[in-house]
Scaffold this motif. Structure first.
Motif, PDB file in Angstrom:
ATOM      1  N   ARG A  55      -4.131  -3.811  -8.077  1.00 12.66           N
ATOM      2  CA  ARG A  55      -5.229  -4.481  -8.779  1.00 12.66           C
ATOM      3  C   ARG A  55      -4.999  -4.469 -10.286  1.00 12.66           C
ATOM      4  O   ARG A  55      -5.284  -5.455 -10.977  1.00 12.66           O
ATOM      5  N   ARG A  56      -4.455  -3.373 -10.819  1.00 16.46           N
ATOM      6  CA  ARG A  56      -4.156  -3.305 -12.250  1.00 16.46           C
ATOM      7  C   ARG A  56      -3.097  -4.335 -12.634  1.00 16.46           C
ATOM      8  O   ARG A  56      -3.189  -4.959 -13.695  1.00 16.46           O
ATOM      9  N   ALA A  68     -10.636  -3.030  -2.235  1.00 12.89           N
ATOM     10  CA  ALA A  68      -9.948  -2.480  -3.404  1.00 12.89           C
ATOM     11  C   ALA A  68      -9.524  -3.563  -4.384  1.00 12.89           C
ATOM     12  O   ALA A  68      -9.536  -3.350  -5.607  1.00 12.89           O
ATOM     13  N   LEU A  69      -9.156  -4.736  -3.865  1.00 15.96           N
ATOM     14  CA  LEU A  69      -8.657  -5.811  -4.723  1.00 15.96           C
ATOM     15  C   LEU A  69      -9.755  -6.755  -5.178  1.00 15.96           C
ATOM     16  O   LEU A  69      -9.506  -7.637  -6.009  1.00 15.96           O
ATOM     17  N   HIS A  91      -4.990   0.147  -5.738  1.00 14.50           N
ATOM     18  CA  HIS A  91      -5.585   0.219  -7.073  1.00 14.50           C
ATOM     19  C   HIS A  91      -4.552  -0.100  -8.155  1.00 14.50           C
ATOM     20  O   HIS A  91      -4.872  -0.780  -9.145  1.00 14.50           O
ATOM     21  N   GLU A  92      -3.318   0.338  -7.964  1.00 12.25           N
ATOM     22  CA  GLU A  92      -2.255  -0.040  -8.894  1.00 12.25           C
ATOM     23  C   GLU A  92      -1.966  -1.536  -8.794  1.00 12.25           C
ATOM     24  O   GLU A  92      -1.721  -2.210  -9.801  1.00 12.25           O
ATOM     25  N   ARG A 145       0.824  -1.201   0.000  1.00 10.43           N
ATOM     26  CA  ARG A 145       0.000   0.000   0.000  1.00 10.43           C
ATOM     27  C   ARG A 145       0.864   1.259   0.000  1.00 10.43           C
ATOM     28  O   ARG A 145       0.567   2.231  -0.705  1.00 10.43           O
TER      29      ARG A 145
END
Length: 299
Positions: A65-66, A107-108, A62-63, A56
């Motif tokens: 997850r990408r 988020a994931l 979010h990055e 984190r």
């Protein structure tokens, strides 16, 4: 025989030199870890709280997850929450981990948060049930499940399938379920017949496998955190365990969780490839056996 059942590489299987009794963070580059897991064949990965905290700070969820999406990693597990049933300073520290895991799960898009009552010296089943209900309510708001890992009596105040089911059902939480690790089933004497007879469709399940020796180890804790084997390398009845899971209607990914002091010395690409290869073979053979047995019953 090949199988399309997705496999999830647990945190400890794919975390390189990370050590549950020492430095728990994985010090390898996150993108590299994800790419190697995907290249080996995994469709899922697990992430540990200390690891998630570092991720984190460096990348953000979010990055992360990408990165996962770009490599076809669809099934996410976040862990490990302890002391969620306590008061005082240990509860305060636990609550910080709780928020981290809830944030990460949301988020994931994690399937579940894995929890346990390791080192529980204060809370019996009624207290665990009440606190489990609170945690599940919070997780439900984030769109995720909570999986209570059944542990043996050396670690837990709820060392039986009956007690864990009492906690899950008593909580009244539809998103509260059980993490079933075949090692802990062996050490608690939980059989496939127990699983088939006691677990119903009301209980969400998550499943992970590893291998080992049937004899009760002299150094129990060491056997759990340092001596687990890759599927197929030991004496456990993995086919019987997996068939019992599928008989319950379980259709999720199969996790592989191997904590082994020698694997920690392997290059992470070798660990990912070997873990996938051996787990895939065991799961494929077990699935073929299960399907054959079902066909024979129909005939």
């Amino acid at each position: 025989m090949a199988t399309n059942i997705p496999l999830l590489g647990s945190y400890w299987t794919l975390a390189g030199a990370a050590d549950p009794a020492g430095e728990q963070r994985c010090l390898h580059d996150l993108r590299t870890r994800i790419e190697l897991a995907s290249r080996a064949g995994f469709k899922g990965m697990g992430f540990w709280h200390a690891d998630l905290e570092a991720i984190r700070e460096k990348h953000g969820f979010h990055e992360m997850r990408r990165m996962l999406d770009a490599n076809g990693i669809e099934h996410i597990e976040v862990e490990w929450l302890l002391d969620w049933y306590r008061d005082g300073e240990r509860r305060q520290a636990s609550d910080q981990t709780r928020e981290l895991l809830l944030d990460a799960a949301e988020a994931l898009g994690a399937h579940h948060i894995k929890i346990g009552d390791l080192d529980n010296d204060c809370a019996e089943v009624p207290r665990l049930t009440d606190e489990f209900a609170v945690l599940c309510a919070q997780a439900r708001e984030r769109g995720t499940l909570v999986m209570f890992e059944m542990l043996p009596a050396q670690f837990s105040k709820a060392p039986s399938l009956d007690q864990v089911l009492e906690i899950c059902r008593g909580s009244g939480a539809p998103n509260g379920g059980i993490m079933l690790d075949n090692l802990h089933c062996v050490r608690t004497g939980t059989t496939g017949e127990d699983l088939a007879r006691k677990i119903g469709p009301d209980i969400p399940l998550a499943v992970e496998i590893n291998d080992g020796v049937l004899a009760l180890p002299k150094h129990f804790v060491d056997s759990v955190i340092n001596k687990r084997l890759l599927p197929g390398d030991g004496e456990f009845d993995l086919t019987g365990f997996l068939c019992a899971m599928w008989d319950q209607g379980f259709n999720g990914p199969i996790g592989v969780e191997v904590l082994n002091e020698y694997m920690r010395k392997w290059p992470i690409d070798v660990a990912a490839e070997e873990a996938f290869r051996k787990t895939h073979r065991v799961v494929s053979e077990a699935r073929a056996h299960w399907e054959s047995s079902r066909a024979a019953k129909v005939d």
